[in-house]
Design a protein around this motif. Sequence first.
Motif, PDB file in Angstrom:
ATOM      1  N   LEU A  79       0.807  -1.219   0.000  1.00  4.26           N
ATOM      2  CA  LEU A  79       0.000   0.000   0.000  1.00  4.26           C
ATOM      3  C   LEU A  79       0.840   1.267   0.000  1.00  4.26           C
ATOM      4  O   LEU A  79       0.566   2.196  -0.764  1.00  4.26           O
ATOM      5  N   THR A  80       1.868   1.318   0.846  1.00  2.00           N
ATOM      6  CA  THR A  80       2.621   2.565   0.927  1.00  2.00           C
ATOM      7  C   THR A  80       3.465   2.799  -0.318  1.00  2.00           C
ATOM      8  O   THR A  80       3.723   3.935  -0.690  1.00  2.00           O
ATOM      9  N   ARG A  81       3.877   1.712  -0.976  1.00  3.43           N
ATOM     10  CA  ARG A  81       4.737   1.880  -2.146  1.00  3.43           C
ATOM     11  C   ARG A  81       3.932   2.119  -3.412  1.00  3.43           C
ATOM     12  O   ARG A  81       4.272   2.957  -4.230  1.00  3.43           O
ATOM     13  N   SER A  82       2.872   1.321  -3.601  1.00  8.17           N
ATOM     14  CA  SER A  82       2.066   1.528  -4.811  1.00  8.17           C
ATOM     15  C   SER A  82       0.615   1.720  -4.404  1.00  8.17           C
ATOM     16  O   SER A  82      -0.220   0.839  -4.563  1.00  8.17           O
ATOM     17  N   ARG A  83       0.397   2.863  -3.852  1.00 12.34           N
ATOM     18  CA  ARG A  83      -0.893   3.211  -3.290  1.00 12.34           C
ATOM     19  C   ARG A  83      -2.051   3.063  -4.286  1.00 12.34           C
ATOM     20  O   ARG A  83      -3.045   2.394  -4.013  1.00 12.34           O
ATOM     21  N   ILE A  84      -1.880   3.677  -5.460  1.00 10.29           N
ATOM     22  CA  ILE A  84      -2.970   3.691  -6.424  1.00 10.29           C
ATOM     23  C   ILE A  84      -3.329   2.270  -6.852  1.00 10.29           C
ATOM     24  O   ILE A  84      -4.494   1.892  -6.886  1.00 10.29           O
ATOM     25  N   ALA A  85      -2.304   1.472  -7.169  1.00  9.42           N
ATOM     26  CA  ALA A  85      -2.555   0.103  -7.619  1.00  9.42           C
ATOM     27  C   ALA A  85      -3.221  -0.713  -6.519  1.00  9.42           C
ATOM     28  O   ALA A  85      -4.140  -1.494  -6.775  1.00  9.42           O
ATOM     29  N   ALA A  86      -2.756  -0.521  -5.287  1.00  5.09           N
ATOM     30  CA  ALA A  86      -3.333  -1.281  -4.180  1.00  5.09           C
ATOM     31  C   ALA A  86      -4.779  -0.856  -3.941  1.00  5.09           C
ATOM     32  O   ALA A  86      -5.666  -1.696  -3.735  1.00  5.09           O
ATOM     33  N   LEU A  87      -5.020   0.435  -3.989  1.00  4.56           N
ATOM     34  CA  LEU A  87      -6.372   0.927  -3.705  1.00  4.56           C
ATOM     35  C   LEU A  87      -7.365   0.591  -4.811  1.00  4.56           C
ATOM     36  O   LEU A  87      -8.572   0.588  -4.594  1.00  4.56           O
ATOM     37  N   ALA A  88      -6.845   0.295  -5.995  1.00  2.00           N
ATOM     38  CA  ALA A  88      -7.745  -0.081  -7.085  1.00  2.00           C
ATOM     39  C   ALA A  88      -8.535  -1.332  -6.704  1.00  2.00           C
ATOM     40  O   ALA A  88      -9.634  -1.563  -7.195  1.00  2.00           O
ATOM     41  N   ASP A  89      -7.977  -2.139  -5.816  1.00  3.98           N
ATOM     42  CA  ASP A  89      -8.639  -3.384  -5.426  1.00  3.98           C
ATOM     43  C   ASP A  89      -9.469  -3.253  -4.154  1.00  3.98           C
ATOM     44  O   ASP A  89     -10.014  -4.234  -3.669  1.00  3.98           O
ATOM     45  N   ILE A  90      -9.534  -2.051  -3.601  1.00  2.00           N
ATOM     46  CA  ILE A  90     -10.256  -1.879  -2.333  1.00  2.00           C
ATOM     47  C   ILE A  90     -11.383  -0.869  -2.459  1.00  2.00           C
ATOM     48  O   ILE A  90     -11.209   0.189  -3.050  1.00  2.00           O
TER      49      ILE A  90
END
Lengths: 319, 259
Positions: free
Chosen positions: A71-82
Amino acid sequence: MIQVESLQKTYPGRKGQPACRAVDSITFSVPKGQLLGLLGPNGAGKTTTVKMLCGLILPDTGRIFVNGKELTRSRIAALADISAVLEGNRNMYWRLTPRENLEFFAALKGINPAKIRGEINHYLERFRLAEKSDVEARKLSRGMQQKLAILVALISQSKVILLDEPTLGLDVQASHEIRQLLKEIVAEQGRTVILTTHDMNVVQDTCERVIIVNQGRVVADDSVHNLLDLFKVRVYKVTIAGELTGEQRASLLSMEEVLIQEELPHQTVVSVRLEKSEVLYEVIGILGSNNSVIESIDQEQNNFERVFLEIVEGGAQVV
Amino acid sequence: MFRKILLMQAFIKKEFIVSKRYLVNSLGGVITLYVIFLLMFGGYQGLRSLAGVGGGTMEGLVAGYVLWLFMLTTYQDAWYTLRTEAQQGTLEQLYMSVHSFGWVMGAKVVAGFFFNLLLVAVLLGAALLTTGVTLNIDLLSLGPVLIGTLLGSWAIGFAIGGITLVLKRIDSYTQMVQFLLIALVAAPAGRVLWMRLLPCSFGSALISRIMVDGMNLTQIGMGDLLLVYGIGLVHLGLGCGIYKLCERKAMLQGTLGHY
Ligand SMILES: Nc1ncnc2c1ncn2[C@@H]1O[C@H](COP(=O)(O)OP(=O)(O)O)[C@@H](O)[C@H]1O
Ligand SMILES: [Mg+2]
């Protein structure tokens, strides 16, 4: 699908108040398609944990992975799944209708609203909001707003849905409907759902697995089924007629597993928590040594509430 | 890129739906702004007859008013959006978009720009009709200078919006920004060189040259236009920087969604 490693959060103290450790080294992971309940009393750190998963609160230390992405490194990509429905289900605009809200938040999550009209209609039907689909959200009942809030999270097609206290303040019927819908959605679509609640009935009724948090720590993490079993089998209540002798009392008190629950002239109740089954026989042996008559041996009927209270208030640790 | 356009469309659609649904409120806002103009107009005439001097012109007053209006609505668009979304709890959702928050706010303020343009055009028409003055509305010259000028308004909006996230009590002081903007429009940045460094001031001076003095972009020259953008971008950078600092603080203290 979700991995949380040693997450810790201390809120800076405001206006002379001391800093508050809201989450203290929480670790857990959630596989795809699981419906996990995060259960804990008020102030346990549930909301803080959920908001850290959403990238809305920065943790002091610890790492969060969503579908393998940190999450902290690739916020946008991680948040795309949440997608999340946070405290107070305010993830909607009051002046927009359910349909308009769904279209707006789909676009926010990168989905073309024009392409999912059918899906929107399907969901509105299914959540029994179709009739109200063109009424401003502020005019809907609490239960309907809550359903809309969940729908807004679902429409994004995110793999992970976080729900903070989804049934808080709802009447029994609305709460039941929402639990039912959640179970169906998870079963059909294989999405991962984490819901928080302080209501054990919600967990018992809805979730496969429960993580109990108290004072920012995980105190239990197991399937709901197992937790219930664990405690049901482990507690016996032995009732004898008459009083205990001093010797009997001393022997019983020397055993950690034993609690003398009630001592009356005509009846004594001893509860035994079993780690090993021998303990029960030993207790029966002690009680029988004075020719006391054992009136009954009951398996305690444990509901989830008791398990929860035992863990949270008794400070028991089952991990 | 396509998804970013989708997002902008969604903001425009939302804005449109809400202003149409709450038409009475929207019209009420327009009328209030028009009344403010009437008061300025009346006060100006009163002052002029009292003092018996003609310092400043009616053209200058109208141009100053619409410019102030545009700056005010632009600033509000940034600040007020941040504040109300935080209050409603939707700000947290905007942060969870598939776009970075910078893009989300960008789409939002660009969408807002079109609505502000409409509002300002209507009030400009009303002001011109009321006073009977004529102004040089040379869109080709005005457009580029105007956008460069508004960069300063966005900057102020983001900075104050950020501060509001952290210090909720600042709210009651934000009224003062309206007057600050008047001062920025009125600052004689054309003559006093250091005033060009103020947000919006130099752009305002150029706009009044176009609208009141009838100049066009070529007469103003590339150098001055670039200066407007240079100053504007520096301010915008500062405004966004302040916002970012406040955002981090809000994320640390967990107050992004609280109000
Ligand atoms: N923004 C905040 N600033 C300071 N302390 C907070 C903040 N939010 C929550 N807390 C404190 O952190 C602890 C955990 O809160 P929270 O995560 O909201 O628990 P829960 O959701 O389980 O009720 C509580 O003691 C609460 O008072
Ligand atoms: Mg909470």
